[in-house]
Design a protein around this motif. Structure first.
Motif, short mmCIF file in Angstrom:
data_model
loop_
_atom_site.label_atom_id
_atom_site.label_comp_id
_atom_site.label_asym_id
_atom_site.label_seq_id
_atom_site.Cartn_x
_atom_site.Cartn_y
_atom_site.Cartn_z
N VAL A 68 -41.68 -0.07 -64.03
CA VAL A 68 -40.48 0.77 -64.05
C VAL A 68 -40.23 1.36 -62.67
N ASP A 180 -37.96 6.72 -71.28
CA ASP A 180 -37.29 5.69 -72.09
C ASP A 180 -37.50 4.30 -71.48
N LYS A 181 -37.39 4.22 -70.16
CA LYS A 181 -37.58 2.94 -69.48
C LYS A 181 -39.03 2.46 -69.59
N GLY A 183 -41.00 3.23 -72.08
CA GLY A 183 -41.10 2.80 -73.49
C GLY A 183 -40.54 1.41 -73.69
N ASP A 184 -39.41 1.11 -73.04
CA ASP A 184 -38.82 -0.23 -73.13
C ASP A 184 -39.76 -1.28 -72.53
N ALA A 185 -40.36 -0.94 -71.37
CA ALA A 185 -41.28 -1.88 -70.73
C ALA A 185 -42.53 -2.11 -71.59
N PHE A 187 -42.55 -1.93 -74.90
CA PHE A 187 -42.08 -2.75 -76.02
C PHE A 187 -42.03 -4.23 -75.61
N ILE A 188 -41.50 -4.51 -74.42
CA ILE A 188 -41.42 -5.90 -73.94
C ILE A 188 -42.81 -6.50 -73.82
N THR A 191 -44.37 -7.34 -77.29
CA THR A 191 -43.78 -8.45 -78.06
C THR A 191 -44.10 -9.80 -77.43
#
Length: 192
Positions: A68, A180-181, A183-185, A187-188, A191
């Motif tokens: 990030v 938030d960013k 958290g997105d990283a 999540f990626i 998965t």
């Protein structure tokens, strides 16, 4: 107009400027006294906006935080997964500006006008953001991140005087967006 008469007029203007200076200072101070200053946040308030928990391992959070920072344009200065500490710095932005010491409406008084220095040189202002992250695993699959963003600005005058100002960014929205960013990283990464 003779050179002597022109020099006399310049001296009169300088003396008038010096006599009016206390008036401008008083008016400037009066205008500043009515500005409301926000009280500084306590250390607990800062910790609350600068910290966030993630339900994953330290190694995943560490990698996501570095990613990030890089996505936001930061240069990673140091990163040590064992200590959980990351330091980074944004690119430096430079800007030239005139040396204005007083501004009252449309009236500007430049220091060079008061000293008679006809060489109009600019002040160079540069700024960048420093970021630190401390990542610690509290227990299995629970990791805390504490971010700190500091805005650093440096002004350099044509006479060689440098002034540095560091200000902690206390805006909760800045930290929320960063978390938030992250958290997105995370999540990626989870998965894949």
């Amino acid at each position: 107009m003779s050179k002597r008469g022109g020099a006399k007029n310049i001296k009169i203007i300088q003396w008038c400027s010096l006599l009016l200076l206390p008036l401008f200072i008083a008016l400037n101070l009066l205008g500043c006294s009515s500005v409301e200053k926000r009280p500084a946040k306590t250390s607990l308030e800062l910790q609350a906006i600068q910290s966030h928990h993630f339900q994953t391992s330290k190694s995943v959070v560490f990698a996501a935080t570095i990613s990030v920072f890089q996505d936001l344009g930061y240069i990673i200065n140091n990163a040590d997964i064992q200590s959980g500490f990351i330091t980074a710095k944004s690119a430096t932005k430079e800007k030239e500006s005139e040396r204005v010491i007083f501004k009252l409406g449309d009236l500007k008084i430049d220091l060079d006008d008061l000293t008679g220095d006809s060489d109009k040189r600019a002040v160079i202002k540069s700024s960048h953001t420093q970021a630190t992250a401390f990542i610690e695993e509290l227990k299995a699959n629970e990791t805390q991140v504490r971010l700190n963003f500091v805005m650093s600005s440096l002004s350099s005058s044509h006479q060689g005087q440098n002034t540095q100002n560091d200000r902690v960014i206390e805006d909760a929205e800045t930290y929320r967006i960063a978390f938030d960013k992250i958290g997105d990283a995370i999540f990626i990464r989870s998965t894949n």
